[in-house]
Design a protein around this motif. Structure first.
Motif, short mmCIF file in Angstrom:
data_model
loop_
_atom_site.label_atom_id
_atom_site.label_comp_id
_atom_site.label_asym_id
_atom_site.label_seq_id
_atom_site.Cartn_x
_atom_site.Cartn_y
_atom_site.Cartn_z
N LEU A 5 0.80 -1.22 0.00
CA LEU A 5 0.00 0.00 0.00
C LEU A 5 0.84 1.27 0.00
CD1 LEU A 5 -2.92 -1.00 2.40
CD2 LEU A 5 -2.85 -1.03 -0.11
N ASP A 6 2.15 1.13 -0.03
CA ASP A 6 3.02 2.30 -0.02
C ASP A 6 4.34 1.94 -0.71
OD1 ASP A 6 4.74 4.42 0.55
OD2 ASP A 6 4.06 4.65 2.61
N PRO A 7 4.70 2.62 -1.80
CA PRO A 7 5.95 2.26 -2.48
C PRO A 7 7.18 2.40 -1.60
CG PRO A 7 5.02 4.31 -3.36
CD PRO A 7 3.97 3.69 -2.48
N GLU A 8 7.15 3.28 -0.61
CA GLU A 8 8.29 3.42 0.28
C GLU A 8 8.51 2.15 1.11
OE1 GLU A 8 10.38 6.04 0.80
OE2 GLU A 8 9.48 7.25 -0.79
N HIS A 9 7.43 1.44 1.40
CA HIS A 9 7.52 0.24 2.24
C HIS A 9 7.43 -1.06 1.46
CE1 HIS A 9 7.38 2.49 6.00
NE2 HIS A 9 6.36 3.17 5.53
N TYR A 10 7.21 -0.98 0.15
CA TYR A 10 7.00 -2.22 -0.61
C TYR A 10 8.25 -3.09 -0.59
CZ TYR A 10 5.29 -5.37 -4.23
OH TYR A 10 4.87 -6.49 -4.92
N TYR A 11 8.04 -4.37 -0.44
CA TYR A 11 9.11 -5.35 -0.30
C TYR A 11 10.16 -5.24 -1.41
CZ TYR A 11 11.17 -10.05 -0.65
OH TYR A 11 12.02 -11.11 -0.77
N TYR A 12 9.72 -5.08 -2.65
CA TYR A 12 10.69 -5.11 -3.75
C TYR A 12 11.53 -3.84 -3.84
CZ TYR A 12 9.26 -9.66 -5.34
OH TYR A 12 9.04 -11.01 -5.41
N ARG A 13 11.18 -2.81 -3.11
CA ARG A 13 12.08 -1.66 -3.00
C ARG A 13 13.38 -2.11 -2.33
NH1 ARG A 13 12.24 3.20 1.05
NH2 ARG A 13 13.42 4.75 -0.13
N ARG A 14 13.26 -2.91 -1.32
CA ARG A 14 14.44 -3.41 -0.63
C ARG A 14 15.19 -4.43 -1.48
NH1 ARG A 14 10.22 -3.21 2.81
NH2 ARG A 14 9.91 -5.45 3.13
N VAL A 15 14.45 -5.32 -2.13
CA VAL A 15 15.08 -6.36 -2.95
C VAL A 15 15.86 -5.74 -4.12
CG1 VAL A 15 14.62 -8.28 -4.52
CG2 VAL A 15 13.44 -8.15 -2.32
N PHE A 16 15.25 -4.80 -4.84
CA PHE A 16 15.93 -4.20 -5.98
C PHE A 16 17.16 -3.42 -5.52
CE2 PHE A 16 12.03 -3.89 -9.04
CZ PHE A 16 11.96 -5.27 -9.07
N THR A 17 17.07 -2.77 -4.38
CA THR A 17 18.22 -2.03 -3.86
C THR A 17 19.35 -2.98 -3.48
OG1 THR A 17 16.76 -0.28 -3.04
CG2 THR A 17 18.97 -0.41 -2.09
N ASP A 18 19.02 -4.08 -2.81
CA ASP A 18 20.04 -5.10 -2.51
C ASP A 18 20.73 -5.54 -3.80
OD1 ASP A 18 19.03 -5.07 0.11
OD2 ASP A 18 17.88 -6.93 -0.15
N ALA A 19 19.93 -5.76 -4.83
CA ALA A 19 20.45 -6.29 -6.09
C ALA A 19 21.36 -5.29 -6.79
CB ALA A 19 19.29 -6.68 -7.00
N VAL A 20 21.02 -4.02 -6.75
CA VAL A 20 21.89 -2.99 -7.32
C VAL A 20 23.23 -2.96 -6.59
CG1 VAL A 20 22.19 -0.49 -7.57
CG2 VAL A 20 20.02 -1.56 -8.24
N ARG A 21 23.18 -3.04 -5.27
CA ARG A 21 24.42 -3.00 -4.49
C ARG A 21 25.26 -4.26 -4.69
NH1 ARG A 21 24.90 0.96 -0.58
NH2 ARG A 21 25.66 -0.35 1.14
N ALA A 22 24.63 -5.36 -5.04
CA ALA A 22 25.38 -6.59 -5.29
C ALA A 22 26.34 -6.42 -6.46
CB ALA A 22 24.42 -7.74 -5.56
N VAL A 23 25.97 -5.63 -7.45
CA VAL A 23 26.88 -5.38 -8.57
C VAL A 23 28.13 -4.66 -8.08
CG1 VAL A 23 27.14 -4.17 -10.78
CG2 VAL A 23 25.01 -5.40 -10.26
N ASP A 24 27.97 -3.71 -7.18
CA ASP A 24 29.13 -3.04 -6.58
C ASP A 24 30.01 -4.02 -5.82
OD1 ASP A 24 28.41 -0.43 -7.48
OD2 ASP A 24 26.98 -0.26 -5.82
N VAL A 25 29.38 -5.00 -5.18
CA VAL A 25 30.13 -6.03 -4.45
C VAL A 25 30.98 -6.84 -5.42
CG1 VAL A 25 29.92 -8.13 -3.07
CG2 VAL A 25 28.48 -6.15 -2.57
#
Length: 324
Positions: A150-170
């Motif tokens: 019900l809120d894009p700030e809290h939606y689960y995939y906001r966290r997942v996509f961010t983790d995934a972007v940072r994984a490339v930096d790793v």
């Protein structure tokens, strides 16, 4: 299984209108900037996998909110500056064991296999080790599709996509990896994540996107009765007044909007009998992909797609891409 979606000749030209919020780019810029306030802190701990031709590192890094995310880095023994495939995992699965991820190292690539937070306990043959300590304030149906919906700030995939972007930096931080030749890849949910990361992360050189989930949400929930999309339908069947807000949230995570921003070479695959990720949802993203692209069509397959045949095509695709 049966053909149930648009015929192939219509799929090839299918370009639906996109539901894109005006602040889409700002939302993701702010999200990734917030994440960058947390040091990445990649940790590569040598792991004895009883494998003699590869090196394995049990990897941890700080994802969204500084939360610890787990991954395997598997690289050919003694290699430096090798191309790397960052792999994202299908719905409910986990990183499992290093021995499950040897194809890319056998071809001379390093690979970083990234756990998906809060998943890894739904498949009997695939386990994960990364939790999701931030669940958001709203209710959800079983699974993760409606967690914080019900809120894009809290939606689960906001966290997942961010983790995934940072994984490339790793991946780029490890000496075994050539930071100029990092590829993102995945099947189903993993394909949807790879699709998003390729649009958000400038270090990505190419994308392998197989039968992507998290794409063209509105059409998917209207034409398939299969999970995970049905989790959204079940939520809406009880939260009857929330549809407008639900689809507004999903518009920030829809693969169509990421595909329109994807500029790197991409190899897609689609299965025409796929009831889980309908072929029109895949073709919608493929047709909108802004960069150089190819697609493999599996006319007689369901969500399993091309399986090892598709992997064979990918191996040759990347060999030729990086040979140039």
């Amino acid at each position: 299984m049966a053909l149930f979606d648009l015929p192939l000749e219509r799929l090839r030209d299918y370009r639906p209108d996109r539901d894109e919020p005006a602040d889409f780019d700002g939302f993701w810029k702010d999200t990734l900037a917030e994440a960058s306030s947390h040091p990445l802190e990649p940790s590569f701990t040598p792991y004895d996998a009883a494998l003699s031709t590869v090196e394995v590192f049990d990897t941890t890094f700080a994802g969204w909110g500084g939360h610890p995310i787990h991954a395997w880095l598997v690289a050919p023994q003694g290699t430096t500056a090798a191309p790397c495939v960052v792999q994202y995992i299908g719905y409910g699965g986990g990183r499992d064991l290093p021995l499950d991820h040897l194809v890319w190292p056998a071809a001379g690539f390093a690979t970083l296999v990234v756990d998906t937070r809060g998943q890894g306990a739904q498949h009997h043959n695939s386990s994960g080790s990364t939790g999701d300590p931030h669940g958001g304030p709203h209710m959800q149906a079983p699974g993760v599709m409606t967690r914080g919906i019900l809120d894009p700030e809290h939606y689960y995939y906001r966290r997942v996509f961010t983790d995934a972007v940072r994984a490339v930096d790793v991946a780029a931080a490890h000496p075994a990896v050539d930071a100029d030749r990092i590829v993102v890849a995945g099947v189903s949910q993993g394909g949807g994540i790879a699709q998003a990361v390729a649009a958000l992360q400038p270090k990505v050189a190419a994308a392998l996107i197989d039968v992507p989930f998290l794409t063209h949400f509105r059409r998917a929930v209207e034409i398939t009765d299969r999970d995970p999309y049905q989790e959204i339908v079940r939520f809406l069947s009880t939260q009857r007044d929330s549809a407008e807000q639900v689809f507004r949230t999903l518009s920030y995570f829809d693969g169509l909007n990421f595909a329109a921003r994807g500029e790197v070479p991409a190899l897609y695959s689609v299965a025409l009998m796929d009831w889980i990720c309908p072929p029109s949802t895949v073709y919608a993203a493929y047709n909108l992909w802004a960069g150089r692209k190819d697609i493999t069509v599996w006319p007689w397959n369901g969500h399993e797609g091309g399986g090892s045949r598709q992997r064979d095509i990918q191996l040759r695709y990347l060999r030729d891409l990086f040979a140039g």
